[in-house]
Design a protein around this motif. Structure first.
Motif, mmCIF file in Angstrom:
data_model
loop_
_atom_site.group_PDB
_atom_site.id
_atom_site.type_symbol
_atom_site.label_atom_id
_atom_site.label_comp_id
_atom_site.label_asym_id
_atom_site.label_seq_id
_atom_site.Cartn_x
_atom_site.Cartn_y
_atom_site.Cartn_z
ATOM 1 N N MET A 250 0.829 -1.211 0.000
ATOM 2 C CA MET A 250 0.000 0.000 0.000
ATOM 3 C C MET A 250 0.861 1.258 0.000
ATOM 4 S SD MET A 250 -2.930 -1.197 2.718
ATOM 5 C CE MET A 250 -3.865 0.341 2.671
ATOM 6 N N THR A 251 1.931 1.242 0.774
ATOM 7 C CA THR A 251 2.784 2.428 0.898
ATOM 8 C C THR A 251 3.578 2.668 -0.381
ATOM 9 O OG1 THR A 251 2.957 1.965 3.273
ATOM 10 C CG2 THR A 251 4.512 3.544 2.344
ATOM 11 N N LEU A 252 4.124 1.606 -0.962
ATOM 12 C CA LEU A 252 4.862 1.765 -2.216
ATOM 13 C C LEU A 252 3.925 2.184 -3.352
ATOM 14 C CD1 LEU A 252 7.389 -1.212 -2.102
ATOM 15 C CD2 LEU A 252 7.912 1.232 -1.942
ATOM 16 N N TYR A 253 2.708 1.678 -3.327
ATOM 17 C CA TYR A 253 1.764 2.108 -4.355
ATOM 18 C C TYR A 253 1.457 3.601 -4.191
ATOM 19 C CZ TYR A 253 -2.199 2.531 -7.412
ATOM 20 O OH TYR A 253 -3.041 2.940 -8.420
ATOM 21 N N HIS A 254 1.293 4.037 -2.941
ATOM 22 C CA HIS A 254 1.040 5.458 -2.693
ATOM 23 C C HIS A 254 2.207 6.295 -3.227
ATOM 24 C CE1 HIS A 254 -0.552 8.998 -0.649
ATOM 25 N NE2 HIS A 254 0.648 9.206 -0.145
ATOM 26 N N TRP A 255 3.446 5.842 -2.960
ATOM 27 C CA TRP A 255 4.606 6.561 -3.512
ATOM 28 C C TRP A 255 4.572 6.541 -5.035
ATOM 29 C CZ3 TRP A 255 8.376 3.726 -6.313
ATOM 30 C CH2 TRP A 255 9.385 4.534 -6.861
ATOM 31 N N SER A 256 4.257 5.392 -5.615
ATOM 32 C CA SER A 256 4.322 5.245 -7.068
ATOM 33 C C SER A 256 3.291 6.103 -7.780
ATOM 34 C CB SER A 256 4.114 3.779 -7.456
ATOM 35 O OG SER A 256 2.748 3.399 -7.346
ATOM 36 N N ALA A 257 2.199 6.442 -7.076
ATOM 37 C CA ALA A 257 1.162 7.260 -7.707
ATOM 38 C C ALA A 257 1.687 8.641 -8.101
ATOM 39 C CB ALA A 257 -0.025 7.404 -6.766
ATOM 40 N N GLY A 258 2.814 9.039 -7.495
ATOM 41 C CA GLY A 258 3.440 10.294 -7.865
ATOM 42 C C GLY A 258 4.271 10.213 -9.126
ATOM 43 N N GLY A 259 4.359 9.022 -9.695
ATOM 44 C CA GLY A 259 5.041 8.870 -10.978
ATOM 45 C C GLY A 259 6.439 8.303 -10.904
ATOM 46 N N GLY A 260 6.892 7.913 -9.701
ATOM 47 C CA GLY A 260 8.269 7.462 -9.607
ATOM 48 C C GLY A 260 8.510 6.010 -9.957
ATOM 49 N N ALA A 261 7.479 5.173 -9.921
ATOM 50 C CA ALA A 261 7.663 3.735 -10.128
ATOM 51 C C ALA A 261 7.875 3.421 -11.612
ATOM 52 C CB ALA A 261 6.455 2.968 -9.594
ATOM 53 N N PRO A 262 8.468 2.250 -11.902
ATOM 54 C CA PRO A 262 8.613 1.838 -13.311
ATOM 55 C C PRO A 262 7.258 1.768 -13.995
ATOM 56 C CG PRO A 262 9.893 0.415 -11.854
ATOM 57 C CD PRO A 262 9.044 1.270 -10.975
ATOM 58 N N ARG A 263 7.234 2.163 -15.251
ATOM 59 C CA ARG A 263 5.990 2.147 -16.029
ATOM 60 C C ARG A 263 5.681 0.746 -16.534
ATOM 61 N NH1 ARG A 263 2.999 6.438 -14.721
ATOM 62 N NH2 ARG A 263 4.226 8.351 -14.775
#
Length: 265
Positions: A250-263
């Motif tokens: 849940m926390t990593l998904y929240h971070w990724s919503a800002g655009g930082g995670a791999p596409r």
């Protein structure tokens, strides 16, 4: 001419068969238990000195179906052994009948990667985790989100065979180290705690440390004192807690919503 049958893999020679090679390398390597752990390790550059299977044709067929990108490498690595020999090398035979040993990455290189700033993705910190399987699941999640690394504090060995099994070989896709709280890498530390701010109102920066307490005891006083902010996940009243891996996801998904995670491709 008689058909020689399927290629059995590299000829090990009279004095360096797979069991002997396995025992020579066991002390410096970690166990890759099953086809998927070996597949992932190879994809992320693991050095694999020995790999065995009791069904080479089946393993290569599986590679052709699920991982054609590593099939050629597997064909050069896998040596077929008897079921008895395979079972003698692993404590719990895997359904895919594949096992390998991989050289553990350099600790110095891992610490350098954790300390390097600016980071493009957070570091996950597991504060004195207790469950080996949960730790493996977290490492798998961290690799999927492209986290910089996973750091554990306390006595749990994040490279324990059960953790590597739970991580499906993805220890080689991210940095995995054990540190003291005082030795954590630099960066703002966001610690997950029921008394913290609602995570939905926060932006988690790329260089954050995201810390999670143990499944039973929560955050240690030492880590809580080190935290810059306490963060709470949304949760229905009277529900005690989430599973550790669920909280990390849940926390990593929240971070990724800002655009930082791999596409997604």
């Amino acid at each position: 001419m008689t058909d020689p049958g399927p290629d059995p893999g590299p000829d090990p020679g009279p004095d360096c068969g797979p069991p002997a090679a396995w025992h020579r390398n066991a002390g410096r390597c970690v166990l890759l238990d099953g086809f998927h752990a070996l597949k992932h390790a190879l994809r992320f550059g693991a050095e694999v000195p020995v790999a065995v299977t009791s069904d080479r044709a089946g393993a290569l067929a599986l590679a052709g179906e699920l991982a054609p990108d590593v099939r050629e490498v597997l064909a050069g690595l896998l040596t077929e052994v008897s079921r008895e020999a395979y079972a003698s090398l692993v404590a719990r035979p895997h359904p895919t009948a594949v096992a390998a040993l991989a050289v553990r990455p350099s600790r110095a290189a891992g610490l350098e990667a954790l300390a390097h700033t600016p980071r493009r993705a957070p570091v996950v910190v597991l504060d004195q985790p207790r469950n080996l399987g949960n730790a493996g699941a977290v490492i798998r999640l961290a690799a999927g989100f492209g986290a910089t690394g996973v750091v554990t504090t306390g006595t749990l060995d994040p490279w324990h065979p059960t953790v590597v099994r739970g991580g499906a070989g993805l220890h080689f896709a991210t940095v995995v180290e054990r540190l003291e709280v005082a030795g954590l890498p630099p960066g703002p530390l966001f610690a997950l705690d029921p008394e913290g701010e609602d995570s939905r109102g926060l932006e988690l920066p790329d260089d954050a440390l995201l810390a999670f307490g143990s499944e039973r005891s929560g955050l240690t006083p030492e880590l809580r004192a080190r935290a810059d902010r306490l963060v709470a996940l949304p949760m229905r009243p009277q529900v005690s807690s989430y599973n550790l891996a669920t909280s990390v996801a849940m926390t990593l998904y929240h971070w990724s919503a800002g655009g930082g995670a791999p596409r997604v491709p």
